[in-house]
Motif scaffolding. Structure first.
Motif, short mmCIF file in Angstrom:
data_model
loop_
_atom_site.label_atom_id
_atom_site.label_comp_id
_atom_site.label_asym_id
_atom_site.label_seq_id
_atom_site.Cartn_x
_atom_site.Cartn_y
_atom_site.Cartn_z
N ASN A 195 -11.18 -21.76 -11.96
CA ASN A 195 -12.10 -21.60 -11.04
C ASN A 195 -13.63 -21.56 -11.60
OD1 ASN A 195 -10.48 -21.90 -8.82
ND2 ASN A 195 -10.05 -19.68 -9.02
N GLY A 216 -6.92 -17.59 1.25
CA GLY A 216 -7.84 -17.67 0.35
C GLY A 216 -7.60 -16.14 -0.48
N ARG A 226 -16.27 -20.06 -10.59
CA ARG A 226 -17.07 -19.03 -10.05
C ARG A 226 -16.19 -17.70 -9.92
NH1 ARG A 226 -13.09 -18.71 -5.96
NH2 ARG A 226 -11.83 -20.40 -5.85
N GLU A 279 -11.50 -10.81 -4.96
CA GLU A 279 -11.75 -10.18 -6.30
C GLU A 279 -12.87 -9.37 -6.71
OE1 GLU A 279 -10.24 -12.96 -6.01
OE2 GLU A 279 -8.66 -13.64 -7.45
N ASP A 315 -5.23 -10.29 -7.24
CA ASP A 315 -5.39 -10.96 -5.67
C ASP A 315 -4.05 -10.87 -5.00
OD1 ASP A 315 -6.31 -11.94 -3.41
OD2 ASP A 315 -6.45 -14.30 -4.19
N GLY A 336 -14.05 -14.96 -8.02
CA GLY A 336 -13.08 -14.85 -7.09
C GLY A 336 -13.26 -14.07 -5.76
N ASP A 337 -12.66 -14.68 -4.70
CA ASP A 337 -12.90 -13.86 -3.26
C ASP A 337 -11.54 -13.65 -2.75
OD1 ASP A 337 -13.63 -12.92 -0.98
OD2 ASP A 337 -15.21 -14.47 -0.51
N1 GLY Z 1 -8.93 -15.13 -4.63
C1 GLY Z 1 -8.71 -16.56 -5.23
C2 GLY Z 1 -10.03 -17.41 -5.45
O1 GLY Z 1 -11.11 -16.68 -5.02
O2 GLY Z 1 -9.81 -18.43 -5.67
#
Ligand code: GLY
Ligand code: AMP
Length: 423
Positions: free
Chosen positions: A286, A226, A288, A293, A212, A290-291
């Motif tokens: 996390n 984010g 969940r 990713e 990221d 990634g966002d």
């Molecule tokens: N890109 C980092 C996250 O989803 O926490």
């Protein structure tokens, strides 16, 4: 078969897009979804966010399986609720989601199970926290214990900044309950990578690696966000490092959770810091995907995601293997003016190029208004993913498409993938 994806970001658009490619799919519902999921003929937005109402909807529509994108419904217990009602859902229980929802839980878990991570201590008393900082010196990292939507971590390069973070969280209560306890940890130098696996309680299925870009501006400058872009695979995660992370971090985590009586199911994401000797420590967990990713990872996944999800819920992830596009996928985030502090909403978005085999655009903060105009509706607006035989070629594909999109005040990085290209 009907499937529900919970969430409204780019991650959820990518998950729903991939699931909808399965031949056995009748409908993919997205709750609440965004402008992109509204425009996609294979997806169907539903305007429900209340968890009980979602469970009612799933029962009424005979939805076969629910997949949860964001951490907030997971931490609120959506998996516990659905399971209690006999509904199939992929994600961690509220208890298991504490790996993300409480930094203190995650740190004591890692210490108890000898999982490599930065040394740390937890404080709720500001006087003791200030004294600890003076004793440790800078740089030092201050983390709010609870979920703070990406605003809970201060990497303090000076003592002044560190004391300021303590005042902000413990004395001035700027983050509310999330900041009522803080974890203070040693600063780790190195390069980050995202290590994401699927877990069915016992078996572990690693996804493709990714990296990221957390800072807003080129050369990793500006405030943390984010995530402004990501690519997959991440060459920093060599086969040797991959094996080591599995052995030292992922397997002990999954076994440790089972041993502690809170078996983990769902996506498990370890944020890694890799030092110059190639040793990885866990920065955070996390519970969940990634966002952003997910967007490049889903663009590379060739296996039918619906069947993967079915195995995940059935506890048979050990019986499948994932097939990946050999190319690199590289996603560039287009963010709104004012992001991350005060993103502007309501800007018109036009000229998004149609998806090809080399490029696909996922929506995040977008909405389709009554006149079918696409408007910005959040901080991160779009993620444009390019695919190519090298990082450089994927980057070229992505930016060629990015440059066609019209969005007033857009903010984006021009250097996504730079670390991999430098290698
Ligand atoms: N890109 C980092 C996250 O989803 O926490
Ligand atoms: P986290 O939410 O814990 O991943 O922290 C957000 C970001 O802060 C990470 O992606 C890192 O860039 C940075 N960070 C967190 N912990 C540390 C640490 N111990 N040393 C250096 N940087 C860190």
């Amino acid at each position: 078969m009907k499937i529900l994806v919970v969430g409204s970001g780019g991650r959820e658009h990518a998950l729903a897009w991939k699931i909808s490619q399965s031949e056995r799919i009748q409908t993919v519902f997205v709750a609440p979804g965004n402008g992109g999921t509204a425009l996609d003929g294979n997806l169907h937005n539903i305007d429900i966010t209340d968890l009980n109402e979602l469970a009612d909807f799933v029962e009424k529509e005979h939805v076969a399986l629910t997949v949860v994108g964001p951490e907030v419904p997971l931490a609120a217990g959506i998996v516990n609720l659905f399971r209690a009602r006999g509904l199939k859902i992929f994600g961690p229980t509220k208890e298991a989601a504490q790996l993300e929802s409480s930094k203190d839980f995650a740190k004591s878990f890692m210490q108890r199970h000898n999982i490599p991570t930065a040394l740390s201590q937890t404080f709720s008393d500001s006087v003791a926290a200030h004294a600890y900082i003076d004793q440790q010196g800078a740089p030092i990292v201050i983390k709010a214990d609870g979920l703070a939507a990406g605003k809970g971590v201060v990497v303090a390069m000076s003592l002044e900044e560190a004391h300021g973070a303590i005042d902000m969280m413990l004395s001035d209560n700027k983050l509310g309950d999330a900041g009522a306890r803080v974890v203070i940890e040693e600063f780790l130098p190195g390069e980050e990578a995202s290590f994401i696996v699927m877990v069915d309680g016992k078996n572990i299925l690693p996804l493709a690696t990714s990296q990221d870009h957390k800072r807003l501006k080129d050369h990793d400058e500006g405030p943390n966000t984010g995530g402004m872009g990501a690519y997959s695979p991440a060459p920093i995660v060599t086969p040797e490092l991959h094996a080591r992370v599995m052995r030292e971090i992922i397997i002990p985590t999954v076994q440790g959770m089972a041993k502690d009586g809170i078996p983990f199911t769902g996506f498990l994401y370890a944020g890694l810091m890799i030092d110059d000797k190639g040793h990885a420590k866990t920065l955070e967990f996390n519970c969940r995907m990634g966002d952003p990713e997910t967007q490049p990872i889903m663009a590379r996944l060739k296996t039918d995601l619906l069947s993967v999800m079915e195995h995940a819920v059935a506890g048979t992830l050990d019986t499948i293997e994932l097939e990946w596009d050999r190319r690199t996928a590289l996603g560039v985030v287009l963010a709104a003016a004012g992001y991350p502090d005060a993103p502007r909403k309501g800007d018109l978005i036009t000229d998004i190029p149609p998806a090809t085999t080399d490029c696909v655009t996922f929506h995040a903060g977008t909405l389709l208004d009554d006149n079918k105009r696409l408007l910005s509706n959040g901080g991160r607006v779009l993620c444009v993913v390019g695919l190519g035989d090298s990082v450089k070629m994927a980057q070229r594909q992505a930016y060629a498409a990015v440059d066609m999109v019209r969005l007033d005040g857009v903010q984006l990085r021009r250097d996504i993938g730079w670390r991999a290209i430098k290698k």
